[in-house]
Design a protein around this motif. Structure first.
Motif, PDB file in Angstrom:
ATOM      1  N   ALA A  27      61.928 -23.622 -16.167  1.00  0.00           N
ATOM      2  CA  ALA A  27      61.977 -23.977 -14.745  1.00  0.00           C
ATOM      3  C   ALA A  27      60.589 -24.256 -14.186  1.00  0.00           C
ATOM      4  CB  ALA A  27      62.659 -22.869 -13.949  1.00  0.00           C
ATOM      5  N   SER A  28      59.592 -23.536 -14.665  1.00  0.00           N
ATOM      6  CA  SER A  28      58.242 -23.785 -14.148  1.00  0.00           C
ATOM      7  C   SER A  28      57.786 -25.203 -14.476  1.00  0.00           C
ATOM      8  CB  SER A  28      57.255 -22.758 -14.697  1.00  0.00           C
ATOM      9  OG  SER A  28      56.984 -22.984 -16.059  1.00  0.00           O
ATOM     10  N   HIS A  29      58.164 -25.701 -15.642  1.00  0.00           N
ATOM     11  CA  HIS A  29      57.810 -27.074 -16.012  1.00  0.00           C
ATOM     12  C   HIS A  29      58.631 -28.090 -15.217  1.00  0.00           C
ATOM     13  CE1 HIS A  29      55.166 -25.736 -19.161  1.00  0.00           C
ATOM     14  NE2 HIS A  29      56.134 -25.039 -19.723  1.00  0.00           N
ATOM     15  N   VAL A  30      59.925 -27.823 -15.070  1.00  0.00           N
ATOM     16  CA  VAL A  30      60.799 -28.737 -14.323  1.00  0.00           C
ATOM     17  C   VAL A  30      60.351 -28.812 -12.867  1.00  0.00           C
ATOM     18  CG1 VAL A  30      63.164 -29.086 -13.481  1.00  0.00           C
ATOM     19  CG2 VAL A  30      62.772 -28.423 -15.868  1.00  0.00           C
ATOM     20  N   VAL A  31      60.116 -27.657 -12.259  1.00  0.00           N
ATOM     21  CA  VAL A  31      59.704 -27.617 -10.851  1.00  0.00           C
ATOM     22  C   VAL A  31      58.349 -28.298 -10.661  1.00  0.00           C
ATOM     23  CG1 VAL A  31      58.949 -26.053  -9.014  1.00  0.00           C
ATOM     24  CG2 VAL A  31      61.094 -25.613 -10.241  1.00  0.00           C
ATOM     25  N   ALA A  32      57.402 -28.022 -11.541  1.00  0.00           N
ATOM     26  CA  ALA A  32      56.079 -28.645 -11.425  1.00  0.00           C
ATOM     27  C   ALA A  32      56.178 -30.163 -11.515  1.00  0.00           C
ATOM     28  CB  ALA A  32      55.142 -28.111 -12.513  1.00  0.00           C
ATOM     29  N   LEU A  33      57.033 -30.638 -12.400  1.00  0.00           N
ATOM     30  CA  LEU A  33      57.164 -32.074 -12.605  1.00  0.00           C
ATOM     31  C   LEU A  33      57.907 -32.750 -11.458  1.00  0.00           C
ATOM     32  CD1 LEU A  33      56.729 -34.428 -14.637  1.00  0.00           C
ATOM     33  CD2 LEU A  33      59.008 -33.904 -15.513  1.00  0.00           C
ATOM     34  N   VAL A  34      59.060 -32.205 -11.087  1.00  0.00           N
ATOM     35  CA  VAL A  34      59.911 -32.876 -10.101  1.00  0.00           C
ATOM     36  C   VAL A  34      59.476 -32.575  -8.666  1.00  0.00           C
ATOM     37  CG1 VAL A  34      62.287 -33.154  -9.277  1.00  0.00           C
ATOM     38  CG2 VAL A  34      61.841 -32.896 -11.720  1.00  0.00           C
ATOM     39  N   ALA A  35      59.199 -31.314  -8.362  1.00  0.00           N
ATOM     40  CA  ALA A  35      58.831 -30.950  -6.988  1.00  0.00           C
ATOM     41  C   ALA A  35      57.346 -31.144  -6.722  1.00  0.00           C
ATOM     42  CB  ALA A  35      59.216 -29.499  -6.707  1.00  0.00           C
ATOM     43  N   ARG A  36      56.615 -31.514  -7.744  1.00  0.00           N
ATOM     44  CA  ARG A  36      55.179 -31.787  -7.636  1.00  0.00           C
ATOM     45  C   ARG A  36      54.438 -30.650  -6.912  1.00  0.00           C
ATOM     46  NH1 ARG A  36      54.293 -36.529  -9.849  1.00  0.00           N
ATOM     47  NH2 ARG A  36      55.815 -38.175  -9.650  1.00  0.00           N
ATOM     48  N   THR A  37      54.551 -29.489  -7.502  1.00  0.00           N
ATOM     49  CA  THR A  37      53.870 -28.327  -6.961  1.00  0.00           C
ATOM     50  C   THR A  37      53.307 -27.513  -8.114  1.00  0.00           C
ATOM     51  OG1 THR A  37      54.065 -26.416  -5.505  1.00  0.00           O
ATOM     52  CG2 THR A  37      55.940 -26.869  -6.932  1.00  0.00           C
ATOM     53  N   GLU A  38      52.290 -26.735  -7.816  1.00  0.00           N
ATOM     54  CA  GLU A  38      51.754 -25.852  -8.834  1.00  0.00           C
ATOM     55  C   GLU A  38      52.720 -24.700  -9.045  1.00  0.00           C
ATOM     56  OE1 GLU A  38      47.702 -24.593  -8.488  1.00  0.00           O
ATOM     57  OE2 GLU A  38      47.131 -26.468  -7.536  1.00  0.00           O
ATOM     58  N   THR A  39      52.894 -24.333 -10.289  1.00  0.00           N
ATOM     59  CA  THR A  39      53.788 -23.229 -10.599  1.00  0.00           C
ATOM     60  C   THR A  39      53.078 -22.236 -11.503  1.00  0.00           C
ATOM     61  OG1 THR A  39      54.689 -24.337 -12.552  1.00  0.00           O
ATOM     62  CG2 THR A  39      55.859 -24.680 -10.473  1.00  0.00           C
ATOM     63  N   ALA A  40      53.612 -21.044 -11.503  1.00  0.00           N
ATOM     64  CA  ALA A  40      53.171 -20.010 -12.434  1.00  0.00           C
ATOM     65  C   ALA A  40      54.439 -19.303 -12.899  1.00  0.00           C
ATOM     66  CB  ALA A  40      52.228 -19.026 -11.754  1.00  0.00           C
ATOM     67  N   VAL A  41      54.341 -18.624 -14.028  1.00  0.00           N
ATOM     68  CA  VAL A  41      55.532 -17.968 -14.555  1.00  0.00           C
ATOM     69  C   VAL A  41      55.146 -16.641 -15.185  1.00  0.00           C
ATOM     70  CG1 VAL A  41      55.428 -19.101 -16.820  1.00  0.00           C
ATOM     71  CG2 VAL A  41      57.619 -18.339 -15.932  1.00  0.00           C
ATOM     72  N   ASN A  42      56.011 -15.674 -14.996  1.00  0.00           N
ATOM     73  CA  ASN A  42      55.916 -14.409 -15.702  1.00  0.00           C
ATOM     74  C   ASN A  42      57.188 -14.318 -16.534  1.00  0.00           C
ATOM     75  OD1 ASN A  42      56.168 -11.729 -16.532  1.00  0.00           O
ATOM     76  ND2 ASN A  42      55.108 -10.943 -14.726  1.00  0.00           N
ATOM     77  N   SER A  43      57.087 -14.661 -17.805  1.00  0.00           N
ATOM     78  CA  SER A  43      58.288 -14.725 -18.634  1.00  0.00           C
ATOM     79  C   SER A  43      58.863 -13.350 -18.934  1.00  0.00           C
ATOM     80  CB  SER A  43      57.996 -15.475 -19.941  1.00  0.00           C
ATOM     81  OG  SER A  43      57.043 -14.782 -20.704  1.00  0.00           O
ATOM     82  N   VAL A  44      58.037 -12.315 -18.900  1.00  0.00           N
ATOM     83  CA  VAL A  44      58.532 -10.962 -19.157  1.00  0.00           C
ATOM     84  C   VAL A  44      59.468 -10.516 -18.034  1.00  0.00           C
ATOM     85  CG1 VAL A  44      57.859  -8.542 -19.458  1.00  0.00           C
ATOM     86  CG2 VAL A  44      56.511 -10.361 -20.521  1.00  0.00           C
ATOM     87  N   MET A  45      59.107 -10.843 -16.804  1.00  0.00           N
ATOM     88  CA  MET A  45      59.934 -10.456 -15.658  1.00  0.00           C
ATOM     89  C   MET A  45      60.827 -11.596 -15.178  1.00  0.00           C
ATOM     90  SD  MET A  45      57.204  -8.125 -13.566  1.00  0.00           S
ATOM     91  CE  MET A  45      58.401  -7.638 -12.350  1.00  0.00           C
ATOM     92  N   ALA A  46      60.785 -12.738 -15.863  1.00  0.00           N
ATOM     93  CA  ALA A  46      61.583 -13.923 -15.520  1.00  0.00           C
ATOM     94  C   ALA A  46      61.344 -14.364 -14.075  1.00  0.00           C
ATOM     95  CB  ALA A  46      63.063 -13.681 -15.777  1.00  0.00           C
ATOM     96  N   ILE A  47      60.065 -14.461 -13.707  1.00  0.00           N
ATOM     97  CA  ILE A  47      59.700 -14.863 -12.348  1.00  0.00           C
ATOM     98  C   ILE A  47      58.992 -16.213 -12.392  1.00  0.00           C
ATOM     99  CG2 ILE A  47      58.276 -14.328 -10.338  1.00  0.00           C
ATOM    100  CD1 ILE A  47      58.701 -11.364 -10.991  1.00  0.00           C
ATOM    101  N   LEU A  48      59.481 -17.118 -11.551  1.00  0.00           N
ATOM    102  CA  LEU A  48      58.871 -18.429 -11.346  1.00  0.00           C
ATOM    103  C   LEU A  48      58.185 -18.394  -9.991  1.00  0.00           C
ATOM    104  CD1 LEU A  48      58.618 -21.606 -11.546  1.00  0.00           C
ATOM    105  CD2 LEU A  48      60.861 -21.662 -10.480  1.00  0.00           C
ATOM    106  N   SER A  49      56.913 -18.734  -9.941  1.00  0.00           N
ATOM    107  CA  SER A  49      56.179 -18.769  -8.682  1.00  0.00           C
ATOM    108  C   SER A  49      55.774 -20.204  -8.384  1.00  0.00           C
ATOM    109  CB  SER A  49      54.921 -17.901  -8.762  1.00  0.00           C
ATOM    110  OG  SER A  49      55.250 -16.586  -9.082  1.00  0.00           O
ATOM    111  N   PHE A  50      55.742 -20.523  -7.093  1.00  0.00           N
ATOM    112  CA  PHE A  50      55.330 -21.858  -6.664  1.00  0.00           C
ATOM    113  C   PHE A  50      54.761 -21.749  -5.264  1.00  0.00           C
ATOM    114  CE2 PHE A  50      59.666 -21.219  -5.410  1.00  0.00           C
ATOM    115  CZ  PHE A  50      59.740 -21.727  -4.118  1.00  0.00           C
TER     116      PHE A  50
END
Length: 167
Positions: free
Chosen positions: A33-56
């Motif tokens: 989702a971090s890659h999809v959101v960064a690409l489509v919504a054109r925003t910076e994203t970060a991810v914590n895969s251990v806690m399954a958190i997508l940040s934007f």
């Protein structure tokens, strides 16, 4: 017969893995989702895969984190499909490769529709602000996307599986 038993065993192990390590499945969905959101919504994203958190970043400049909870993952939705595929392979002498193709297509549709759902939540939060954006993105639009995604996955699975069983 030996191939059917082996495939059933492999799918059984996969089924148990999905149930036992669903946090890793959710983490993988967050990374995707971090890659999809960064690409489509054109925003910076970060991810914590251990806690399954997508940040934007919101349009206001503040950061928002969305956690993919056990209720919002596609992982548990593939469990029944794995179970049915195991039964089809185990019981049918003529199933062939089609149940596996059906499973792959259905799983891809489920994960893709969940990515679209997450993207909708992000886009609506960015456009409407957190409170209304989350409500409309998660509850209203997201639920519709999920229903259509699950329906499309089940239809594809049924049609492809029946194609193999009929032959």
């Amino acid at each position: 017969m030996a191939v059917r038993v082996a495939l059933s065993g492999v799918l059984g192990v996969l089924l148990l893995a999905v149930l036992l390590v669903d946090d890793r499945v959710r983490g993988w969905e967050a990374v995707l989702a971090s890659h999809v959101v960064a690409l489509v919504a054109r925003t910076e994203t970060a991810v914590n895969s251990v806690m399954a958190i997508l940040s934007f970043n919101e349009e206001t400049g503040g950061a928002v984190g969305l956690q993919i909870s056990p209720e919002c993952t596609s992982g548990f939705l593939i469990v029944p499909l794995l179970g049915v595929t195991i039964l089809i392979l185990w019981l049918s002498r003529r199933a062939g490769v089609w149940p596996l193709v059906a499973l792959a297509v259905a799983v891809a549709v489920l994960f893709a529709s969940n990515q679209v759902r997450i993207l909708a939540v992000v886009v609506l939060i960015k456009g409407l602000g957190f409170e209304p954006g989350y409500y409309w993105g998660h509850t209203m639009v997201g639920s519709v996307i999920s229903v259509f995604g699950i329906g499309a996955a089940l239809v594809a699975y049924t049609l492809l599986t029946m194609r193999g069983v009929r032959r």
